[in-house]
Design a protein around this motif. Structure first.
Motif, PDB file in Angstrom:
ATOM      1  N   ARG A  24      37.205  48.121  30.313  1.00  0.00           N
ATOM      2  CA  ARG A  24      37.204  48.788  31.617  1.00  0.00           C
ATOM      3  C   ARG A  24      35.837  49.395  31.932  1.00  0.00           C
ATOM      4  NH1 ARG A  24      42.043  47.924  30.257  1.00  0.00           N
ATOM      5  NH2 ARG A  24      43.866  48.192  31.603  1.00  0.00           N
ATOM      6  N   ALA A  27      33.738  46.517  33.113  1.00  0.00           N
ATOM      7  CA  ALA A  27      34.212  46.019  34.406  1.00  0.00           C
ATOM      8  C   ALA A  27      33.815  46.937  35.554  1.00  0.00           C
ATOM      9  CB  ALA A  27      35.726  45.849  34.373  1.00  0.00           C
ATOM     10  N   ILE A  28      33.804  48.263  35.319  1.00  0.00           N
ATOM     11  CA  ILE A  28      33.520  49.213  36.393  1.00  0.00           C
ATOM     12  C   ILE A  28      32.042  49.564  36.469  1.00  0.00           C
ATOM     13  CG2 ILE A  28      33.957  51.572  37.190  1.00  0.00           C
ATOM     14  CD1 ILE A  28      36.789  51.309  36.093  1.00  0.00           C
ATOM     15  N   PRO A  31      29.779  45.463  36.519  1.00  0.00           N
ATOM     16  CA  PRO A  31      30.632  44.354  36.964  1.00  0.00           C
ATOM     17  C   PRO A  31      29.929  42.995  36.997  1.00  0.00           C
ATOM     18  CG  PRO A  31      30.039  45.768  38.812  1.00  0.00           C
ATOM     19  CD  PRO A  31      29.596  46.478  37.573  1.00  0.00           C
ATOM     20  N   TYR A  34      29.903  41.476  33.515  1.00  0.00           N
ATOM     21  CA  TYR A  34      31.195  41.399  32.846  1.00  0.00           C
ATOM     22  C   TYR A  34      31.511  40.009  32.274  1.00  0.00           C
ATOM     23  CZ  TYR A  34      36.187  41.801  31.955  1.00  0.00           C
ATOM     24  OH  TYR A  34      37.419  41.779  31.354  1.00  0.00           O
TER      25      TYR A  34
END
Length: 212
Positions: A24, A27-28, A31, A34
């Motif tokens: 996470r 991903a945040i 991004p 990723y």
């Protein structure tokens, strides 16, 4: 065998929750990178490391049980064969076992929890810098289910294994063990699917029917 598998699956879940927090974070916070950072190869490697580490820890703790002298009652006052209630049946020196429990509890509870906290610290800092309120809400929504499982799992497991054996209440130990071995795994599919509108509507209908 039962104790070994309980330790194995519990340790693996602890490490996988840490991997999910890192997933996470990437991903945040990153991004665009990723697909490269969390490629299929990397995911398989992280999965393998989690399982291998948990297997070694579970096998080691189980091995330390065999040399202990057991006499008297052979009934464990617990729902399953876990280390704290099992040690209460022995009349030998359990200092090495207690040290091993504390060390591995730190490795599988405190260290992962600190890594997860660091990941979410970075995530929160990054999310608060977003100008879009919708973007912030979406990011927090993505992490909410994982955070819920982390707090429930690490909270109950840490209390069980980091507390001195002599200070443990049998009834409280049973209750806590139900949380991290049965209740939390049972609720995991519901917690992780709370963002699903169909699941949310079904839960609302269920609660409405129960309250009326």
């Amino acid at each position: 065998m039962q104790m070994c598998f309980v330790l194995l699956f519990g340790g693996t879940e602890s490490l996988l929750l840490t991997v999910m927090a890192y997933d996470r974070y990437v991903a945040i916070c990153n991004p665009l990178q990723y697909p490269v950072v969390m490629s299929n190869k990397v995911c398989m490697q992280l999965l393998a490391i989690s399982w291998v580490t948990a297997v070694q820890a579970a096998t080691g703790l189980t091995y330390l049980i065999f040399p202990l002298p057991f006499c008297g009652s052979n009934r464990i006052n617990h729902f399953f064969c876990d280390i704290p209630p099992l040690l209460q049946l022995t009349h030998g020196d359990t200092s090495m076992n207690n040290i091993a429990i504390y060390v591995l509890s730190m490795v599988f509870s405190m260290v992962p929890f600190l890594l997860i906290s660091a990941s979410y610290g970075k995530i929160i800092s990054n999310v608060l810098n977003l100008s879009s309120a919708r973007g912030r809400a979406k990011a927090f929504s993505t992490c909410s289910s994982h955070l819920t499982v982390v707090v429930l799992f690490y909270g109950t497991a840490s209390i069980t294994y980091l507390q001195p054996t002599s200070n443990q209440s049998e009834e409280r130990g049973k209750l806590l063990s139900l949380f991290y071995t049965i209740l939390i795994p049972t609720l995991n599919p519901i917690i992780y699917n709370l963002r699903n509108k169909d699941i949310t509507m079904a839960l609302r209908k269920l609660l409405t029917n129960l309250l009326t």
